[in-house]
Write a protein that holds these residues in place. Structure first.
Motif, PDB file in Angstrom:
ATOM      1  N   ASP A 218       5.317  -1.851   3.216  1.00 31.37           N
ATOM      2  CA  ASP A 218       6.214  -2.943   2.836  1.00 31.37           C
ATOM      3  C   ASP A 218       6.111  -3.204   1.335  1.00 31.37           C
ATOM      4  O   ASP A 218       7.124  -3.422   0.658  1.00 31.37           O
ATOM      5  N   GLY A 219       4.899  -3.180   0.792  1.00 25.17           N
ATOM      6  CA  GLY A 219       4.712  -3.398  -0.640  1.00 25.17           C
ATOM      7  C   GLY A 219       5.370  -2.317  -1.474  1.00 25.17           C
ATOM      8  O   GLY A 219       5.995  -2.600  -2.514  1.00 25.17           O
ATOM      9  N   TRP A 220       5.254  -1.072  -1.036  1.00 27.36           N
ATOM     10  CA  TRP A 220       5.884   0.052  -1.750  1.00 27.36           C
ATOM     11  C   TRP A 220       7.404  -0.130  -1.801  1.00 27.36           C
ATOM     12  O   TRP A 220       8.036  -0.015  -2.855  1.00 27.36           O
ATOM     13  N   LEU A 221       7.989  -0.434  -0.654  1.00 30.05           N
ATOM     14  CA  LEU A 221       9.451  -0.550  -0.568  1.00 30.05           C
ATOM     15  C   LEU A 221       9.971  -1.765  -1.322  1.00 30.05           C
ATOM     16  O   LEU A 221      10.977  -1.691  -2.035  1.00 30.05           O
ATOM     17  N   LEU A 222       9.288  -2.908  -1.168  1.00 27.93           N
ATOM     18  CA  LEU A 222       9.733  -4.120  -1.865  1.00 27.93           C
ATOM     19  C   LEU A 222       9.602  -3.996  -3.371  1.00 27.93           C
ATOM     20  O   LEU A 222      10.330  -4.654  -4.121  1.00 27.93           O
ATOM     21  N   ALA A 223       8.676  -3.152  -3.828  1.00 32.35           N
ATOM     22  CA  ALA A 223       8.550  -2.918  -5.271  1.00 32.35           C
ATOM     23  C   ALA A 223       9.714  -2.075  -5.799  1.00 32.35           C
ATOM     24  O   ALA A 223       9.990  -2.065  -6.999  1.00 32.35           O
ATOM     25  N   MET A 224      10.409  -1.369  -4.910  1.00 31.18           N
ATOM     26  CA  MET A 224      11.582  -0.594  -5.313  1.00 31.18           C
ATOM     27  C   MET A 224      12.766  -1.521  -5.571  1.00 31.18           C
ATOM     28  O   MET A 224      13.510  -1.352  -6.536  1.00 31.18           O
ATOM     29  N   ASP A 225      12.941  -2.505  -4.701  1.00 33.28           N
ATOM     30  CA  ASP A 225      13.962  -3.552  -4.891  1.00 33.28           C
ATOM     31  C   ASP A 225      13.725  -4.603  -3.811  1.00 33.28           C
ATOM     32  O   ASP A 225      13.012  -4.346  -2.833  1.00 33.28           O
TER      33      ASP A 225
ATOM     34  N   TYR B  23      13.680   7.211  -9.229  1.00 37.89           N
ATOM     35  CA  TYR B  23      12.360   6.966  -9.819  1.00 37.89           C
ATOM     36  C   TYR B  23      11.844   8.276 -10.405  1.00 37.89           C
ATOM     37  O   TYR B  23      11.244   9.101  -9.712  1.00 37.89           O
ATOM     38  N   ALA B  24      12.106   8.461 -11.699  1.00 41.66           N
ATOM     39  CA  ALA B  24      11.942   9.795 -12.292  1.00 41.66           C
ATOM     40  C   ALA B  24      10.699   9.955 -13.155  1.00 41.66           C
ATOM     41  O   ALA B  24      10.562  10.964 -13.837  1.00 41.66           O
TER      42      ALA B  24
ATOM     43  N   VAL C  24       6.244   5.318 -10.405  1.00 46.13           N
ATOM     44  CA  VAL C  24       5.629   5.550  -9.100  1.00 46.13           C
ATOM     45  C   VAL C  24       4.257   4.885  -9.023  1.00 46.13           C
ATOM     46  O   VAL C  24       3.876   4.339  -7.987  1.00 46.13           O
ATOM     47  N   LYS C  25       3.517   4.899 -10.104  1.00 38.60           N
ATOM     48  CA  LYS C  25       2.218   4.219 -10.119  1.00 38.60           C
ATOM     49  C   LYS C  25       2.396   2.721  -9.870  1.00 38.60           C
ATOM     50  O   LYS C  25       1.572   2.084  -9.210  1.00 38.60           O
ATOM     51  N   ARG C  26       3.495   2.159 -10.396  1.00 40.94           N
ATOM     52  CA  ARG C  26       3.768   0.739 -10.159  1.00 40.94           C
ATOM     53  C   ARG C  26       3.994   0.480  -8.669  1.00 40.94           C
ATOM     54  O   ARG C  26       3.517  -0.520  -8.108  1.00 40.94           O
ATOM     55  N   LEU C  27       4.703   1.379  -8.009  1.00 40.20           N
ATOM     56  CA  LEU C  27       4.932   1.235  -6.569  1.00 40.20           C
ATOM     57  C   LEU C  27       3.621   1.322  -5.794  1.00 40.20           C
ATOM     58  O   LEU C  27       3.380   0.560  -4.846  1.00 40.20           O
ATOM     59  N   TYR C  28       2.756   2.251  -6.203  1.00 37.89           N
ATOM     60  CA  TYR C  28       1.472   2.443  -5.526  1.00 37.89           C
ATOM     61  C   TYR C  28       0.575   1.218  -5.687  1.00 37.89           C
ATOM     62  O   TYR C  28      -0.072   0.764  -4.732  1.00 37.89           O
TER      63      TYR C  28
ATOM     64  N   THR D  84     -10.470  -4.662  -8.427  1.00 35.08           N
ATOM     65  CA  THR D  84     -11.080  -3.323  -8.483  1.00 35.08           C
ATOM     66  C   THR D  84     -10.423  -2.394  -7.475  1.00 35.08           C
ATOM     67  O   THR D  84     -10.130  -1.229  -7.784  1.00 35.08           O
ATOM     68  N   LEU D  85     -10.174  -2.905  -6.275  1.00 34.32           N
ATOM     69  CA  LEU D  85      -9.528  -2.092  -5.249  1.00 34.32           C
ATOM     70  C   LEU D  85      -8.081  -1.773  -5.604  1.00 34.32           C
ATOM     71  O   LEU D  85      -7.581  -0.690  -5.314  1.00 34.32           O
ATOM     72  N   VAL D  86      -7.394  -2.728  -6.220  1.00 32.95           N
ATOM     73  CA  VAL D  86      -5.992  -2.524  -6.580  1.00 32.95           C
ATOM     74  C   VAL D  86      -5.870  -1.671  -7.830  1.00 32.95           C
ATOM     75  O   VAL D  86      -4.923  -0.901  -7.995  1.00 32.95           O
ATOM     76  N   GLY D  87      -6.846  -1.771  -8.700  1.00 23.78           N
ATOM     77  CA  GLY D  87      -6.738  -1.233 -10.052  1.00 23.78           C
ATOM     78  C   GLY D  87      -6.445   0.239 -10.173  1.00 23.78           C
ATOM     79  O   GLY D  87      -5.705   0.668 -11.041  1.00 23.78           O
ATOM     80  N   SER D  88      -7.004   1.087  -9.335  1.00 18.98           N
ATOM     81  CA  SER D  88      -6.789   2.520  -9.454  1.00 18.98           C
ATOM     82  C   SER D  88      -5.347   2.882  -9.141  1.00 18.98           C
ATOM     83  O   SER D  88      -4.783   2.434  -8.157  1.00 18.98           O
ATOM     84  N   THR D  89      -4.743   3.665 -10.001  1.00 19.50           N
ATOM     85  CA  THR D  89      -3.371   4.104  -9.776  1.00 19.50           C
ATOM     86  C   THR D  89      -3.302   5.606  -9.564  1.00 19.50           C
ATOM     87  O   THR D  89      -2.333   6.266  -9.885  1.00 19.50           O
TER      88      THR D  89
END
Length: 528
Positions: free
Chosen positions: A116-123, A40-41, A46-50, A74-79
């Protein structure tokens, strides 16, 4: 890899905060970026994972029940991935907003969801296991499972007929062979299959109870059974009536000690029946320990390696450790769309060495491997104490010839899609439709599934050649006694009840008869 403001933080040794903390979250998130198969370069990735982490965190604590859709967005929106985020200001803000709306928020549950959300967004296969999930995973890989103790049952118009129970369980104590179970916790079982009923009865934590309504000797009884952790033998052998010389072995999972049990099971069958061919049934086997797969393949194949593992810029081999494999018996491997992961690696090994005929349907298509980081490992590597386990996708698996099952599966030599497989596919489609999500029938159906990735293996060539056998059996041959698609000597009642096994037995006997004509029957060297 791009180093961000929250990049890997390693607390000093001896950190002892209980539960999953905000610092733990960011430490593990950075560690996953370092270890994952995909590099993830850039900041956008990374913002997508967050964003995925925050969304999953809110789901984990039921935020939708107290906040409007606009408030959630609104809570999710900030990256923001700055130092402020690393210090968990955002998660504290989430908890504050939820508590202001009247919710009681468990911070550990919020952070577990975020991780869990961070990791599952990786694959789709990188994930975090909380305390209970980790115990269940650990038990499964060690050959244990939570069960009420019914080990064998037969379908009945009202439910199931108990045929066998495991000693030491409440089922063995309270049920009798021949009992008809037709209700569980008040739910009617009519019209449900054995596998579906099994999942229902065992869907609970260790120590929980399920009340069964049972018909016995013209009486109706209610029996309360306790779900317990029991040792499971994932290997079973069965006689095929009318073809006793064809040995059949069902392998449900590659768990701890499975390779040793495989050896003992085959030896016992061979001593009593002098196996003319061996069927290894991997249908509905979702995988397990790769080391056990290599151990079993090594009992059947004489060659240098079971396959290969590729990391980001590294390639390693999976050598066999078996000195004297079984070389005198032709093998048929049964697979279908529910055979996944380690099952596919076994099928790929047997396919590439031309050691077995593959019969059934194309496999699921999972060719990636995950490294489990237990609480003890996280303590040693990262100096943090967390209650759960992290699983990170770090490699692709490749067959001996270099191809990977990832995203495409392993295709059989002879296709046979069973009625039962199609029923389970339709059941999965119906459940997905009811939940409003896309059904996952193969690895490629997952959002974010990694693409196929094959390698070139110089100098590999299988010595055996099954092409003539496949061509002959695929046409049905000229001998109707064992022609493809016919019952070929299998007891007709058995064939009606277990058509997939009867079909495989028919092919296995045909293979055993043909191999002296079209190919070698001695598999003492499977590669050039």
């Amino acid at each position: 890899m791009l180093v961000l403001a929250f990049a890997l933080v390693r607390p000093t040794a001896g950190a002892t905060e209980e539960g999953l903390t905000c610092t733990d979250f960011w430490t593990i998130a950075g560690f996953a970026l370092e270890q994952h198969r995909v590099d993830y370069a850039n900041t956008a990735q990374v913002k997508r994972l967050y964003t995925a982490a925050k969304r999953r965190a809110l789901q984990a604590v039921g935020a939708a029940e107290v906040l409007s859709k606009k408030e959630l967005e609104t809570l999710v929106g900030s990256t923001d991935t700055s130092e402020e985020a690393k210090q968990c200001v955002r998660f504290e803000d989430m908890r504050g907003r939820l508590e202001a709306a009247g919710a009681t928020v468990d911070l550990e549950a919020l952070l577990s969801g975020a991780l869990d959300g961070w990791l599952l967004a990786m694959d789709p296969h990188s994930e975090y296991f909380d305390r209970q999930e980790y115990k269940k995973y650990k038990d499964g890989m060690e050959g244990k499972a939570v069960s009420i103790g019914i080990t064998k049952a037969e379908t009945h118009e009202r439910g199931i007929i108990v045929q066998a129970t495991q000693s030491g369980t409440s089922a063995a104590e309270l049920l009798r062979i021949g009992d008809i179970v037709f209700r569980a916790d008040g739910k009617e079982l009519r019209g449900m299959g054995v596998a579906e009923i099994k999942r229902l009865l065992e869907n609970g934590n260790e120590g929980s109870k399920v009340v069964l309504t049972v018909r016995r000797d013209n009486r109706t009884l209610e029996v309360a059974l306790t779900r317990e952790a029991v040792e499971v033998d994932y290997i079973s052998t069965h006689r095929i009536p009318g073809m006793e010389e064809i040995c059949y072995l069902q392998l449900k999972k590659f768990a701890l000690k499975t390779s040793n049990r495989f050896r003992r099971a085959f030896q016992a069958m061979n001593e009593t029946r002098s196996c003319k061919a061996l069927i290894v049934d991997l249908t509905y086997n979702g995988g397990g320990r790769g080391s056990e797969e290599v151990g079993i393949a090594g009992q059947l194949v004489k060659g240098p390696f079971a396959g290969h593992v590729s990391y980001r810029n590294e390639l390693s081999h999976m050598p066999f450790d078996q000195a004297e494999p079984i070389t005198e018996v032709p093998v048929v491997v049964m697979v279908n769309g529910f055979s996944a992961s380690a099952s596919e690696m076994f099928a790929a090994t047997m396919h590439d060495y031309q050691r077995a005929l593959l019969v059934g349907n194309t496999t699921f298509g999972k060719g990636t491997g995950q490294t489990p980081y237990t609480p003890e490992m996280l303590q040693e590597i990262l100096h943090i104490e967390v209650p759960g386990m992290v699983k990170i996708t770090r490699q692709y698996f490749h067959g001996p010839a270099g191809d990977t099952p990832q995203g495409k599966g392993v295709a059989p030599h002879l296709v046979y899609r069973s009625v039962e497989e199609e029923r389970r596919r339709q059941e999965r489609i119906a459940k997905a439709k009811a939940a409003g999500v896309k059904p996952v029938l193969a690895e490629k159906d997952y959002e974010g599934a990694l693409p196929p990735n094959s390698i070139t293996v110089e100098g590999f060539s299988a010595k055996n050649d099954l092409s003539k056998v496949i061509e002959h059996l695929g046409k049905g041959g000229s001998d109707n006694d064992w022609g493809f698609g016919e019952d070929g000597g299998v007891d007709r009642q058995f064939a009606k009840k277990f058509p997939e096994v009867a079909n495989a037995a028919t092919i296995a006997r045909g293979y055993a008869r043909l191999c002296p004509t079209y190919t070698t029957c001695s598999f003492d060297n499977n590669w050039w």
